[in-house]
Design a protein around this motif. Structure first.
Motif, mmCIF file in Angstrom:
data_model
loop_
_atom_site.group_PDB
_atom_site.id
_atom_site.type_symbol
_atom_site.label_atom_id
_atom_site.label_comp_id
_atom_site.label_asym_id
_atom_site.label_seq_id
_atom_site.Cartn_x
_atom_site.Cartn_y
_atom_site.Cartn_z
ATOM 1 N N VAL A 183 25.295 -5.119 -21.859
ATOM 2 C CA VAL A 183 24.616 -6.421 -21.917
ATOM 3 C C VAL A 183 25.179 -7.243 -23.071
ATOM 4 O O VAL A 183 25.489 -8.432 -22.913
ATOM 5 C CB VAL A 183 23.088 -6.248 -22.055
ATOM 6 N N PHE A 184 25.340 -6.610 -24.227
ATOM 7 C CA PHE A 184 25.865 -7.347 -25.373
ATOM 8 C C PHE A 184 27.344 -7.677 -25.211
ATOM 9 O O PHE A 184 27.802 -8.730 -25.676
ATOM 10 C CB PHE A 184 25.566 -6.629 -26.684
ATOM 11 N N LEU A 185 28.091 -6.834 -24.537
ATOM 12 C CA LEU A 185 29.476 -7.199 -24.212
ATOM 13 C C LEU A 185 29.480 -8.456 -23.340
ATOM 14 O O LEU A 185 30.263 -9.382 -23.576
ATOM 15 C CB LEU A 185 30.179 -6.044 -23.489
ATOM 16 N N ALA A 186 28.592 -8.491 -22.347
ATOM 17 C CA ALA A 186 28.498 -9.667 -21.470
ATOM 18 C C ALA A 186 28.129 -10.911 -22.268
ATOM 19 O O ALA A 186 28.708 -11.987 -22.073
ATOM 20 C CB ALA A 186 27.482 -9.419 -20.355
ATOM 21 N N LYS A 187 27.169 -10.782 -23.191
ATOM 22 C CA LYS A 187 26.771 -11.930 -24.011
ATOM 23 C C LYS A 187 27.926 -12.425 -24.875
ATOM 24 O O LYS A 187 28.136 -13.635 -25.011
ATOM 25 C CB LYS A 187 25.588 -11.556 -24.910
ATOM 26 N N CYS A 188 28.649 -11.488 -25.468
ATOM 27 C CA CYS A 188 29.783 -11.884 -26.313
ATOM 28 C C CYS A 188 30.833 -12.627 -25.494
ATOM 29 O O CYS A 188 31.306 -13.693 -25.904
ATOM 30 C CB CYS A 188 30.414 -10.660 -26.981
ATOM 31 N N TYR A 189 31.196 -12.055 -24.360
ATOM 32 C CA TYR A 189 32.196 -12.712 -23.519
ATOM 33 C C TYR A 189 31.705 -14.083 -23.059
ATOM 34 O O TYR A 189 32.473 -15.047 -23.028
ATOM 35 C CB TYR A 189 32.570 -11.837 -22.324
ATOM 36 N N ARG A 190 30.429 -14.177 -22.707
ATOM 37 C CA ARG A 190 29.854 -15.468 -22.316
ATOM 38 C C ARG A 190 29.986 -16.473 -23.452
ATOM 39 O O ARG A 190 30.455 -17.595 -23.257
ATOM 40 C CB ARG A 190 28.385 -15.300 -21.944
ATOM 41 N N ASP A 191 29.602 -16.061 -24.648
ATOM 42 C CA ASP A 191 29.649 -16.958 -25.804
ATOM 43 C C ASP A 191 31.074 -17.372 -26.150
ATOM 44 O O ASP A 191 31.291 -18.448 -26.702
ATOM 45 C CB ASP A 191 29.002 -16.299 -27.021
ATOM 46 N N LEU A 192 32.030 -16.509 -25.822
ATOM 47 C CA LEU A 192 33.438 -16.805 -26.101
ATOM 48 C C LEU A 192 34.108 -17.556 -24.951
ATOM 49 O O LEU A 192 35.307 -17.811 -24.985
ATOM 50 C CB LEU A 192 34.199 -15.511 -26.405
ATOM 51 N N GLY A 193 33.318 -17.889 -23.921
ATOM 52 C CA GLY A 193 33.844 -18.663 -22.800
ATOM 53 C C GLY A 193 34.636 -17.854 -21.792
ATOM 54 O O GLY A 193 35.339 -18.421 -20.959
ATOM 55 N N GLN A 194 34.510 -16.548 -21.838
ATOM 56 C CA GLN A 194 35.230 -15.671 -20.909
ATOM 57 C C GLN A 194 34.270 -15.190 -19.824
ATOM 58 O O GLN A 194 33.841 -14.041 -19.793
ATOM 59 C CB GLN A 194 35.848 -14.496 -21.670
ATOM 60 N N LYS A 195 33.959 -16.112 -18.924
ATOM 61 C CA LYS A 195 32.922 -15.866 -17.923
ATOM 62 C C LYS A 195 33.263 -14.705 -16.980
ATOM 63 O O LYS A 195 32.378 -13.938 -16.609
ATOM 64 C CB LYS A 195 32.675 -17.145 -17.126
ATOM 65 N N GLY A 196 34.530 -14.561 -16.627
ATOM 66 C CA GLY A 196 34.929 -13.456 -15.747
ATOM 67 C C GLY A 196 34.664 -12.103 -16.376
ATOM 68 O O GLY A 196 34.125 -11.191 -15.726
ATOM 69 N N GLN A 197 35.017 -11.960 -17.639
ATOM 70 C CA GLN A 197 34.757 -10.717 -18.363
ATOM 71 C C GLN A 197 33.254 -10.508 -18.534
ATOM 72 O O GLN A 197 32.771 -9.385 -18.458
ATOM 73 C CB GLN A 197 35.438 -10.717 -19.726
ATOM 74 N N ALA A 198 32.536 -11.591 -18.786
ATOM 75 C CA ALA A 198 31.084 -11.496 -18.939
ATOM 76 C C ALA A 198 30.455 -10.977 -17.645
ATOM 77 O O ALA A 198 29.584 -10.099 -17.677
ATOM 78 C CB ALA A 198 30.498 -12.857 -19.309
ATOM 79 N N ARG A 199 30.897 -11.500 -16.510
ATOM 80 C CA ARG A 199 30.378 -11.025 -15.215
ATOM 81 C C ARG A 199 30.685 -9.545 -15.012
ATOM 82 O O ARG A 199 29.845 -8.781 -14.540
ATOM 83 C CB ARG A 199 30.996 -11.826 -14.074
ATOM 84 N N LYS A 200 31.910 -9.157 -15.364
ATOM 85 C CA LYS A 200 32.327 -7.761 -15.212
ATOM 86 C C LYS A 200 31.418 -6.837 -16.020
ATOM 87 O O LYS A 200 30.979 -5.797 -15.530
ATOM 88 C CB LYS A 200 33.784 -7.621 -15.664
ATOM 89 N N MET A 201 31.116 -7.212 -17.247
ATOM 90 C CA MET A 201 30.240 -6.395 -18.090
ATOM 91 C C MET A 201 28.800 -6.419 -17.574
ATOM 92 O O MET A 201 28.103 -5.407 -17.614
ATOM 93 C CB MET A 201 30.285 -6.867 -19.544
ATOM 94 N N GLY A 202 28.360 -7.569 -17.078
ATOM 95 C CA GLY A 202 27.035 -7.662 -16.477
ATOM 96 C C GLY A 202 26.920 -6.763 -15.261
ATOM 97 O O GLY A 202 25.912 -6.077 -15.080
ATOM 98 N N ASP A 203 27.951 -6.764 -14.431
ATOM 99 C CA ASP A 203 27.972 -5.877 -13.262
ATOM 100 C C ASP A 203 27.934 -4.408 -13.683
ATOM 101 O O ASP A 203 27.253 -3.593 -13.068
ATOM 102 C CB ASP A 203 29.220 -6.127 -12.409
ATOM 103 N N ALA A 204 28.695 -4.081 -14.737
ATOM 104 C CA ALA A 204 28.723 -2.696 -15.233
ATOM 105 C C ALA A 204 27.329 -2.277 -15.699
ATOM 106 O O ALA A 204 26.872 -1.166 -15.406
ATOM 107 C CB ALA A 204 29.737 -2.548 -16.363
ATOM 108 N N ALA A 205 26.652 -3.171 -16.407
ATOM 109 C CA ALA A 205 25.291 -2.871 -16.869
ATOM 110 C C ALA A 205 24.353 -2.707 -15.683
ATOM 111 O O ALA A 205 23.532 -1.785 -15.644
ATOM 112 C CB ALA A 205 24.790 -3.970 -17.803
#
Length: 144
Positions: free
Chosen positions: A95-117
């Protein structure tokens, strides 16, 4: 305990305890550098510091001379270290990986981490907390 206490403290005490918490984490990592929990907690600390408001930073500067310093990138580095040490360590780490990627503007990575969670089972209170955050986070990332 320092982290838990911050929920019930004044801004001044939260900041003071934040310094103590960070010192304890640095020592824990020095003593046991392969413990994923220490990096996870350091990531949480970095993320919280990166989210401090302007007024909280001013209070810290007034009281302690210098506000605590950390960025979302620092938080991301620690959460990634957790995965390096122990892959699939926790749902909240993802979840926090997804938040970090989201905050850094890396939406694809954020989705990937959200899916993993989302793919991890909910078996503990921590997982329940993670799921609540996911329920809010995933629609914002365009996952659901």
């Amino acid at each position: 305990m320092c982290g838990i206490m911050t929920e019930y403290e004044t801004v001044q005490n939260r900041i003071k305890n934040g310094y103590v918490f960070k010192d304890h984490l640095d020592k824990a990592i020095e003593l046991k550098p392969q413990d994923p929990m220490s990096y996870y907690l350091l990531g949480r600390w970095c993320y919280a510091v990166a989210q401090l408001s302007w007024i909280e930073r001013k209070i810290a500067a007034t009281l302690f001379g210098e506000p605590p310093s950390a960025t979302v990138q620092d938080a991301l580095k620690n959460f990634l270290k957790v995965e390096e040490i122990r892959p699939k360590y926790s749902k909240l780490n993802y979840v926090f990986l997804a938040k970090c990627y989201r905050d850094l503007g890396q939406k694809g990575q954020a989705r990937k981490m959200g899916d993993a969670a989302a793919s991890m089972e909910t078996v503990s209170k921590e997982d329940e907390e993670a799921q609540k955050e996911l329920d809010y986070l995933l629609p914002a990332l365009g996952v659901y």
